[in-house]
Design a protein around this motif. Structure first.
Motif, PDB file in Angstrom:
ATOM      1  N   VAL A  28      -2.203  -9.293  19.336  1.00  9.34           N
ATOM      2  CA  VAL A  28      -1.015  -9.258  18.483  1.00  9.34           C
ATOM      3  C   VAL A  28      -1.458  -9.197  17.034  1.00  9.34           C
ATOM      4  O   VAL A  28      -2.376  -9.912  16.627  1.00  9.34           O
ATOM      5  CB  VAL A  28      -0.167 -10.545  18.684  1.00  9.34           C
ATOM      6  CG1 VAL A  28       1.041 -10.527  17.768  1.00  9.34           C
ATOM      7  CG2 VAL A  28       0.258 -10.675  20.136  1.00  9.34           C
ATOM      8  N   LYS A  29      -0.821  -8.303  16.282  1.00  8.17           N
ATOM      9  CA  LYS A  29      -1.157  -8.176  14.866  1.00  8.17           C
ATOM     10  C   LYS A  29       0.012  -8.641  14.007  1.00  8.17           C
ATOM     11  O   LYS A  29       1.149  -8.267  14.271  1.00  8.17           O
ATOM     12  CB  LYS A  29      -1.467  -6.702  14.557  1.00  8.17           C
ATOM     13  CG  LYS A  29      -2.784  -6.563  13.847  1.00  8.17           C
ATOM     14  CD  LYS A  29      -3.138  -5.119  13.606  1.00  8.17           C
ATOM     15  CE  LYS A  29      -4.593  -5.118  13.241  1.00  8.17           C
ATOM     16  NZ  LYS A  29      -5.493  -4.276  13.813  1.00  8.17           N
ATOM     17  N   ILE A  30      -0.283  -9.454  13.027  1.00  8.62           N
ATOM     18  CA  ILE A  30       0.777  -9.942  12.143  1.00  8.62           C
ATOM     19  C   ILE A  30       0.316  -9.767  10.701  1.00  8.62           C
ATOM     20  O   ILE A  30      -0.836 -10.040  10.378  1.00  8.62           O
ATOM     21  CB  ILE A  30       1.065 -11.448  12.399  1.00  8.62           C
ATOM     22  CG1 ILE A  30       1.504 -11.667  13.848  1.00  8.62           C
ATOM     23  CG2 ILE A  30       2.142 -11.955  11.443  1.00  8.62           C
ATOM     24  CD1 ILE A  30       1.684 -13.125  14.214  1.00  8.62           C
ATOM     25  N   ILE A  32      -7.630 -19.548  21.851  1.00  7.71           N
ATOM     26  CA  ILE A  32      -6.803 -18.544  21.166  1.00  7.71           C
ATOM     27  C   ILE A  32      -7.596 -18.112  19.930  1.00  7.71           C
ATOM     28  O   ILE A  32      -7.907 -18.935  19.066  1.00  7.71           O
ATOM     29  CB  ILE A  32      -5.457 -19.165  20.703  1.00  7.71           C
ATOM     30  CG1 ILE A  32      -4.755 -19.911  21.854  1.00  7.71           C
ATOM     31  CG2 ILE A  32      -4.561 -18.102  20.066  1.00  7.71           C
ATOM     32  CD1 ILE A  32      -4.298 -19.048  22.987  1.00  7.71           C
ATOM     33  N   HIS A  33      -7.969 -16.849  19.888  1.00  7.36           N
ATOM     34  CA  HIS A  33      -8.779 -16.349  18.778  1.00  7.36           C
ATOM     35  C   HIS A  33      -7.889 -15.760  17.697  1.00  7.36           C
ATOM     36  O   HIS A  33      -7.070 -14.884  17.978  1.00  7.36           O
ATOM     37  CB  HIS A  33      -9.758 -15.279  19.278  1.00  7.36           C
ATOM     38  CG  HIS A  33     -10.727 -15.815  20.283  1.00  7.36           C
ATOM     39  ND1 HIS A  33     -11.951 -16.335  19.935  1.00  7.36           N
ATOM     40  CD2 HIS A  33     -10.634 -15.938  21.631  1.00  7.36           C
ATOM     41  CE1 HIS A  33     -12.573 -16.752  21.021  1.00  7.36           C
ATOM     42  NE2 HIS A  33     -11.802 -16.515  22.069  1.00  7.36           N
ATOM     43  N   ILE A  34      -8.076 -16.228  16.488  1.00  9.93           N
ATOM     44  CA  ILE A  34      -7.285 -15.706  15.377  1.00  9.93           C
ATOM     45  C   ILE A  34      -8.230 -15.151  14.334  1.00  9.93           C
ATOM     46  O   ILE A  34      -9.062 -15.874  13.770  1.00  9.93           O
ATOM     47  CB  ILE A  34      -6.393 -16.807  14.759  1.00  9.93           C
ATOM     48  CG1 ILE A  34      -5.421 -17.320  15.824  1.00  9.93           C
ATOM     49  CG2 ILE A  34      -5.650 -16.273  13.528  1.00  9.93           C
ATOM     50  CD1 ILE A  34      -4.453 -18.350  15.319  1.00  9.93           C
ATOM     51  N   GLN A  35      -8.129 -13.861  14.132  1.00  6.67           N
ATOM     52  CA  GLN A  35      -8.992 -13.220  13.144  1.00  6.67           C
ATOM     53  C   GLN A  35      -8.167 -12.897  11.908  1.00  6.67           C
ATOM     54  O   GLN A  35      -7.066 -12.358  12.006  1.00  6.67           O
ATOM     55  CB  GLN A  35      -9.565 -11.950  13.747  1.00  6.67           C
ATOM     56  CG  GLN A  35     -10.366 -11.180  12.734  1.00  6.67           C
ATOM     57  CD  GLN A  35     -11.387 -10.291  13.414  1.00  6.67           C
ATOM     58  OE1 GLN A  35     -11.423 -10.205  14.637  1.00  6.67           O
ATOM     59  NE2 GLN A  35     -12.200  -9.637  12.627  1.00  6.67           N
ATOM     60  N   ILE A  36      -8.704 -13.256  10.747  1.00  4.98           N
ATOM     61  CA  ILE A  36      -7.965 -13.023   9.506  1.00  4.98           C
ATOM     62  C   ILE A  36      -8.742 -12.037   8.640  1.00  4.98           C
ATOM     63  O   ILE A  36      -9.918 -12.254   8.353  1.00  4.98           O
ATOM     64  CB  ILE A  36      -7.781 -14.340   8.704  1.00  4.98           C
ATOM     65  CG1 ILE A  36      -7.301 -15.461   9.631  1.00  4.98           C
ATOM     66  CG2 ILE A  36      -6.794 -14.135   7.561  1.00  4.98           C
ATOM     67  CD1 ILE A  36      -7.434 -16.844   9.004  1.00  4.98           C
ATOM     68  N   GLU A  37      -8.079 -10.966   8.251  1.00  7.11           N
ATOM     69  CA  GLU A  37      -8.716 -10.001   7.352  1.00  7.11           C
ATOM     70  C   GLU A  37      -7.881  -9.831   6.103  1.00  7.11           C
ATOM     71  O   GLU A  37      -6.658  -9.985   6.152  1.00  7.11           O
ATOM     72  CB  GLU A  37      -8.858  -8.645   8.060  1.00  7.11           C
ATOM     73  CG  GLU A  37      -9.994  -8.609   9.058  1.00  7.11           C
ATOM     74  CD  GLU A  37      -9.789  -7.502  10.083  1.00  7.11           C
ATOM     75  OE1 GLU A  37     -10.746  -6.757  10.301  1.00  7.11           O
ATOM     76  OE2 GLU A  37      -8.684  -7.389  10.637  1.00  7.11           O
ATOM     77  N   LYS A  38      -8.545  -9.516   5.022  1.00  7.09           N
ATOM     78  CA  LYS A  38      -7.790  -9.264   3.800  1.00  7.09           C
ATOM     79  C   LYS A  38      -7.133  -7.885   3.896  1.00  7.09           C
ATOM     80  O   LYS A  38      -7.715  -6.954   4.439  1.00  7.09           O
ATOM     81  CB  LYS A  38      -8.719  -9.335   2.586  1.00  7.09           C
ATOM     82  CG  LYS A  38      -9.245 -10.757   2.395  1.00  7.09           C
ATOM     83  CD  LYS A  38      -9.983 -10.959   1.086  1.00  7.09           C
ATOM     84  CE  LYS A  38     -10.426 -12.410   0.999  1.00  7.09           C
ATOM     85  NZ  LYS A  38     -11.395 -12.678  -0.054  1.00  7.09           N
ATOM     86  N   SER A  58      -5.817 -12.962  19.688  1.00  5.35           N
ATOM     87  CA  SER A  58      -6.201 -12.500  21.026  1.00  5.35           C
ATOM     88  C   SER A  58      -6.590 -13.695  21.881  1.00  5.35           C
ATOM     89  O   SER A  58      -6.838 -14.784  21.374  1.00  5.35           O
ATOM     90  CB  SER A  58      -7.358 -11.504  20.933  1.00  5.35           C
ATOM     91  OG  SER A  58      -8.465 -12.110  20.302  1.00  5.35           O
ATOM     92  N   GLY A  59      -6.616 -13.452  23.163  1.00  6.05           N
ATOM     93  CA  GLY A  59      -6.957 -14.535  24.087  1.00  6.05           C
ATOM     94  C   GLY A  59      -6.656 -14.100  25.498  1.00  6.05           C
ATOM     95  O   GLY A  59      -6.301 -12.955  25.742  1.00  6.05           O
ATOM     96  N   GLN A  60      -6.815 -15.029  26.418  1.00  8.96           N
ATOM     97  CA  GLN A  60      -6.485 -14.704  27.800  1.00  8.96           C
ATOM     98  C   GLN A  60      -5.886 -15.918  28.473  1.00  8.96           C
ATOM     99  O   GLN A  60      -6.025 -17.036  28.014  1.00  8.96           O
ATOM    100  CB  GLN A  60      -7.741 -14.233  28.537  1.00  8.96           C
ATOM    101  CG  GLN A  60      -8.934 -15.151  28.333  1.00  8.96           C
ATOM    102  CD  GLN A  60     -10.152 -14.635  29.078  1.00  8.96           C
ATOM    103  OE1 GLN A  60     -10.064 -14.216  30.216  1.00  8.96           O
ATOM    104  NE2 GLN A  60     -11.312 -14.681  28.442  1.00  8.96           N
ATOM    105  N   GLY A  61      -5.200 -15.650  29.557  1.00  7.14           N
ATOM    106  CA  GLY A  61      -4.640 -16.754  30.335  1.00  7.14           C
ATOM    107  C   GLY A  61      -3.191 -17.033  30.003  1.00  7.14           C
ATOM    108  O   GLY A  61      -2.586 -16.411  29.134  1.00  7.14           O
TER     109      GLY A  61
END
Ligand SMILES: Nc1ncnc2c1ncn2[C@@H]1O[C@H](COP(=O)(O)OP(=O)(O)O)[C@@H](O)[C@H]1O
Ligand SMILES: [Mg+2]
Lengths: 234, 153
Positions: B2-4, B119-125, B137-140
């Motif tokens: 999911v992208k926010i 639950i993986h949360i990647q933050i980019e500028k 992203s994540g699973q389960g």
């Protein structure tokens, strides 16, 4: 001789008092990781009910792991404190050996403790001439790898430990009729087993004291981790 | 996945708080992104959503801070971690698999040690100075539940 034994390697907090001939009492709670609050009151309740005092204990047995980091530290610190006060010896026992000792199976015994991320702490044990022998050393390993190893090398296997609850289907699937599951009551850590093993081992010079005893966390070595990382990256 | 898009610190704050309100004991959040991406900002907001009253700061020296909220909250920052031995010496697995919520800044540095249900949360500028692009992203089951809850406004 009175032995006080403790095992807090897993979610089960368990303590027992034994002498050479009998189990005198055992108190186990399979609840949560409240070991730091529960353990000492449990020991006190057990001793009080047996009309014993800490000063009556001649020997201590404690499960030294593998298992929960925090749990092991609580069990070991508690036993060390008791043993220190009256200057009594301690025998550290492998948690896996303790689990294997729960069973009187004729074939091989494979205890498994959940080590998360699809791994188990495990070892291979067998009764021979009245002694429980360690056939393959305690280690941490991927469940798939263990089952493959067992399938290729052994028959007539009995498994126990909390690892079998998590991987039951997989174990059935991979080992089929080579494997039997221990009944639930023999599936959890029992201080009575740790105590009897401590009694058996004290005569073989396997004594520790409050100073020398340390937990056996059985971490994966850096080499194992590097290897797995390579496999993942490939 | 999911992208926010978070256009400014206020939106990041709201996102973190909302996530915090959704989280339950046992959840593990890994935050990844460069210095200044907003990992600590979002951690603080998650803490707020979890009803932590205490002021959350980065656990620079301790590797881990512990807070009491609606559930217990463990906040790791593994940026300065030299080797995973330090984590083992801390007994990290007892936190990652506890009934509290665990938040790990720089989680990608210890990817292999994180639970599967992380639950993986990647933050980019983003293009604008104050814009951040967050990828979850994540699973389960828990991952799906959390994403679904996040979608509700
Ligand atoms: N949309 C945004 N979300 C989060 N932080 C933002 C945003 N826009 C600007 N910032 C600023 O970026 C910085 C993020 O810092 P911090 O949270 O400490 O980053 P990190 O912990 O990732 O190193 C803060 O100064 C914050 O005000
Ligand atoms: Mg930070």
């Amino acid at each position: 001789m009175k032995i006080l034994a403790i095992d807090t390697s897993t979610v089960m907090a368990t303590c027992a008092v034994l002498d050479e001939d009998n189990l005198l009492g055992e108190f186990s709670l399979n609840q949560n990781f409240g070991h730091s609050e529960n353990l000492v009151p449990m020991v006190k309740t057990l001793l009080d009910n047996l009309s014993l005092k800490v000063s009556d204990i001649d020997l201590y047995g404690v499960a030294v792991g593998p298992g929960s980091f925090t749990g092991l530290r609580i069990g070991i610190a508690t036993v060390k404190a008791f043993a220190h006060v009256y200057n009594k010896p301690i025998v550290g026992i492998s948690t896996l050996e303790g689990l294997a000792f729960n069973l009187s199976h004729r074939g091989i015994i494979v205890p498994m403790i959940d080590a998360r991320r699809n791994r188990v702490y495990t070892g291979i044990y067998k009764w021979e001439n009245g002694y429980l022998n360690n056939i393959e050393e305690d280690t941490v390993m991927e469940i798939d790898q263990l089952l493959e190893h067992l399938g290729e090398n052994y028959n007539n296997i009995m498994v126990n430990g909390n690892g079998i609850n998590i991987h039951r289907e997989k174990i059935k699937d991979k080992l089929g009729d080579k494997v039997e599951f221990a009944p639930n009551i023999h599936n959890t850590c029992r201080a009575a087993s740790i105590g009897e093993l401590a009694l058996l081992k004290k005569d073989h010079g396997k004594l520790s004291n409050y100073f020398t005893l340390v937990p056996e966390y059985l971490r994966e070595s850096q080499a194992q981790r590097d290897y797995k990382k390579k496999e993942r990256d490939n | 996945m999911v992208k926010i898009i978070l256009k400014n610190p206020k939106e990041s704050q709201d996102f973190g708080e909302k996530l915090g309100r959704i989280l339950k004991g046992g959840d593990v959040i890994s935050l990844t992104g460069d210095l200044g991406a907003g990992k600590t900002t979002i951690t603080k907001a998650i803490g707020k959503g979890l009803e932590v009253e205490e002021y959350i700061t980065s656990p620079t020296f301790a590797l881990i801070n512990q807070y009491e909220g609606r559930v217990r909250v463990y906040h790791f920052d593994v940026y300065r971690l030299e080797g995973v031995e330090d984590l083992y010496d801390l007994g990290f697995e007892d936190y990652f698999y506890s009934d509290g919520v665990t938040i790990v800044e720089w989680g990608d540095k210890i990817h292999g040690l994180l639970p599967e249900h992380t639950i993986h949360i990647q933050i980019e500028k983003g293009k604008e100075l104050n814009e951040r692009i967050v990828t979850i992203s994540g699973q389960g089951e828990r991952y799906s539940e959390i994403v679904e809850e996040l979608r509700k406004s």
